[in-house]
Enzyme design. Structure first.
Site, mmCIF file in Angstrom:
data_model
loop_
_atom_site.group_PDB
_atom_site.id
_atom_site.type_symbol
_atom_site.label_atom_id
_atom_site.label_comp_id
_atom_site.label_asym_id
_atom_site.label_seq_id
_atom_site.Cartn_x
_atom_site.Cartn_y
_atom_site.Cartn_z
ATOM 1 C CB CYS A 56 -0.895 -0.011 1.239
ATOM 2 S SG CYS A 56 -1.999 1.414 1.295
ATOM 3 C CB CYS A 60 -1.349 3.857 8.142
ATOM 4 S SG CYS A 60 -2.396 4.480 6.818
ATOM 5 C CB CYS A 63 -0.815 -0.216 8.281
ATOM 6 S SG CYS A 63 -1.662 -1.440 7.263
ATOM 7 C CB CYS A 100 -15.574 -6.898 6.766
ATOM 8 S SG CYS A 100 -16.920 -6.722 7.924
ATOM 9 C CB CYS A 131 -18.607 -4.616 5.561
ATOM 10 S SG CYS A 131 -17.585 -3.239 6.129
ATOM 11 C CB CYS A 191 -18.307 0.467 9.321
ATOM 12 S SG CYS A 191 -17.190 -0.372 10.458
ATOM 13 N NE ARG A 263 -17.611 -5.076 14.078
ATOM 14 C CZ ARG A 263 -17.898 -4.314 13.028
ATOM 15 N NH1 ARG A 263 -16.970 -3.600 12.456
ATOM 16 N NH2 ARG A 263 -19.113 -4.290 12.532
HETATM 17 N N1 SAM Z 1 -6.666 0.738 3.235
HETATM 18 C C1 SAM Z 1 -7.923 1.027 3.773
HETATM 19 C C2 SAM Z 1 -7.917 2.128 4.809
HETATM 20 O O1 SAM Z 1 -6.893 2.335 5.451
HETATM 21 O O2 SAM Z 1 -8.952 2.746 4.972
HETATM 22 C C3 SAM Z 1 -8.618 -0.196 4.331
HETATM 23 C C4 SAM Z 1 -7.841 -1.241 5.080
HETATM 24 S S1 SAM Z 1 -7.136 -0.711 6.641
HETATM 25 C C5 SAM Z 1 -6.117 -2.066 7.044
HETATM 26 C C6 SAM Z 1 -8.533 -0.745 7.724
HETATM 27 C C7 SAM Z 1 -8.330 -0.314 9.155
HETATM 28 O O3 SAM Z 1 -7.619 -1.329 9.873
HETATM 29 C C8 SAM Z 1 -7.513 0.924 9.445
HETATM 30 O O4 SAM Z 1 -8.242 2.100 9.268
HETATM 31 C C9 SAM Z 1 -7.131 0.743 10.892
HETATM 32 O O5 SAM Z 1 -8.104 1.321 11.733
HETATM 33 C C10 SAM Z 1 -7.151 -0.766 11.075
HETATM 34 N N2 SAM Z 1 -5.802 -1.272 11.344
HETATM 35 C C11 SAM Z 1 -4.819 -1.459 10.448
HETATM 36 N N3 SAM Z 1 -3.714 -1.933 11.037
HETATM 37 C C12 SAM Z 1 -3.988 -2.048 12.359
HETATM 38 C C13 SAM Z 1 -3.252 -2.479 13.491
HETATM 39 N N4 SAM Z 1 -1.983 -2.862 13.374
HETATM 40 N N5 SAM Z 1 -3.855 -2.485 14.684
HETATM 41 C C14 SAM Z 1 -5.146 -2.082 14.804
HETATM 42 N N6 SAM Z 1 -5.890 -1.671 13.769
HETATM 43 C C15 SAM Z 1 -5.329 -1.637 12.559
HETATM 44 FE FE1 SF4 Z 2 -2.785 1.226 3.442
HETATM 45 FE FE2 SF4 Z 2 -2.698 0.043 5.802
HETATM 46 FE FE3 SF4 Z 2 -2.999 2.652 5.662
HETATM 47 FE FE4 SF4 Z 2 -5.024 1.045 4.883
HETATM 48 S S1 SF4 Z 2 -4.204 1.246 6.927
HETATM 49 S S2 SF4 Z 2 -4.247 2.877 3.827
HETATM 50 S S3 SF4 Z 2 -3.834 -0.665 4.039
HETATM 51 S S4 SF4 Z 2 -1.187 1.513 4.980
#
Ligand code: SAM
Ligand code: SF4
Ligand code: DTB
Length: 330
Positions: A56, A60, A63, A100, A131, A191, A263
């Site tokens: 990606c 973030c 992530c 989801c 979802c 959500c 949730r």
């Molecule tokens: N890429 C899209 C986005 O960021 O909106 C969708 C997938 S992203 C993995 C979905 C959500 O997963 C993120 O907004 C975050 O809240 C949650 N998430 C991702 N990594 C996480 C982690 N290590 N611990 C807790 N929540 C996490």
């Molecule tokens: Fe990409 Fe992870 Fe951020 Fe979603 S949370 S935008 S998958 S880096």
């Protein structure tokens, strides 16, 4: 003003005062609110599948899937339809009512959208709620998802507007709000929630909940994630959040958004059953169910079934549209 009134005008001081209540007073108030809107012994269960993993472009800091960090995760292309349908069937067989699908995209392309639209149709045909979480959407893309029959779009605010830049720099908090507006405008259930334990302050947790609760319409579903610390990400090694502060945040979310599903989301593998029970007492009434979240572990269905039996909790069996939530009286 009763506890059950739906408000959209919370001040920061009011929310911080809720956080500062004695724990027992806060939980009593949250549980009282919860019982006005829901069956206190029912939990909705959703199962996740990562339909496109890794690589990606976003940064973030929490992530595993960001291309900016070396987390050892193997990237995968968009899954074929039959694999998605097989995973949804397996989730349904274990009692899940919502499926989801998450993709590691900044935003979907039109070609991506064609495939996701097919997946939504196939999962709906199994009789499950759908979802997806695909990153940023235009209004036109949200409209396409609505036409495909999508029930929910997940797009988290993740943290407070004040703390946001400490966690993500490749987009802004306003970008998140814009997508949520497109989703709401298309008539899809929203959500949206966040992550705790990223080094944010209690004031940030209050501010994030305020941003959610003061939206013109509350998200129907509010996932509260505890950071899953992933090696290689900047947030690996962040100070662990006190379990009771996590429970407090669930309770405040319940009070602010009385009719929304709150949730208890990522982070349950590191939580005791007793802490999870406190989260249900605080008004959590939904979980992710099944041994995987997107790329990390979740308690297995067997563990959850035993936990629910010990607590006398029933899993919702009927997919419910959030706008038909029954009020259970007080
Ligand atoms: N890429 C899209 C986005 O960021 O909106 C969708 C997938 S992203 C993995 C979905 C959500 O997963 C993120 O907004 C975050 O809240 C949650 N998430 C991702 N990594 C996480 C982690 N290590 N611990 C807790 N929540 C996490
Ligand atoms: Fe990409 Fe992870 Fe951020 Fe979603 S949370 S935008 S998958 S880096
Ligand atoms: C949400 O709030 N939590 C889910 C779902 N929405 C998409 C994702 C949690 C991801 C946890 C880390 C992982 O498994 O990659």
């Amino acid at each position: 003003m009763t506890d059950s009134a739906i408000r959209h005008d919370w001040t920061a001081d009011e929310i911080e005062a809720l956080f500062a209540l004695p724990f027992n007073d806060l939980l009593f108030r949250a549980q009282t609110t919860h019982r006005r809107h829901f069956d206190a012994n029912q939990v909705q269960v959703s199962t996740l599948l990562s339909i496109k993993t890794g690589a990606c472009p976003e940064d973030c800091g929490y992530c595993s899937q960001s291309s900016k960090y070396d987390t050892g995760l193997e990237r995968e292309k968009l899954l074929p339809l039959d694999e998605v349908v097989a995973a949804a069937q397996a989730a349904k067989a274990k009692g899940s009512t919502r499926f989801c699908m998450g993709a590691a995209w900044r935003n979907p392309t039109d070609k991506n959208m064609d495939k996701v639209v097919e997946m939504i149709g196939a999962v709906r045909d199994l009789g499950m709620e759908t979802c997806v979480t695909l990153g940023m959407l235009t209004a036109a893309q949200a409209g396409r998802l609505k036409d495909a029959g999508l029930d929910y779009y997940n797009h988290n605010l993740d943290t407070s507007p004040e703390f946001y830049g400490n966690v993500v720099t490749t987009r802004t908090f306003q970008d998140r709000l814009d997508t949520l507006e497109h989703v709401r405008g298309a008539g899809i259930h929203v959500c949206s929630g966040g992550i705790l334990g990223m080094g944010e302050s209690s004031r940030d947790r209050a501010s994030m909940l305020r941003a959610l609760a003061n939206m013109p319409q509350h998200p129907e579903s509010v996932p509260i994630n505890l950071l899953v610390q992933v090696e290689g990400t900047p947030l690996h090694g962040a100070d662990k959040l006190d379990d009771l502060e996590f429970v407090r945040t669930i309770a405040v979310a319940r009070i602010l958004m009385p009719a929304s599903y709150v949730r208890l989301s990522a982070g349950r593998t590191g939580m005791s059953d007793a802490t999870q029970a406190l989260c249900f007492l605080a008004g959590a009434n939904s979980v992710f169910y099944g041994e995987r979240l997107l790329t990390t572990e979740n308690p297995g269905a067997d563990h959850d079934q035993r936990l629910f039996a010990r607590l006398g909790i029933n899993m919702e069996t009927r997919p419910l549209a959030a706008d038909s939530q029954a009020c259970c009286g007080s």
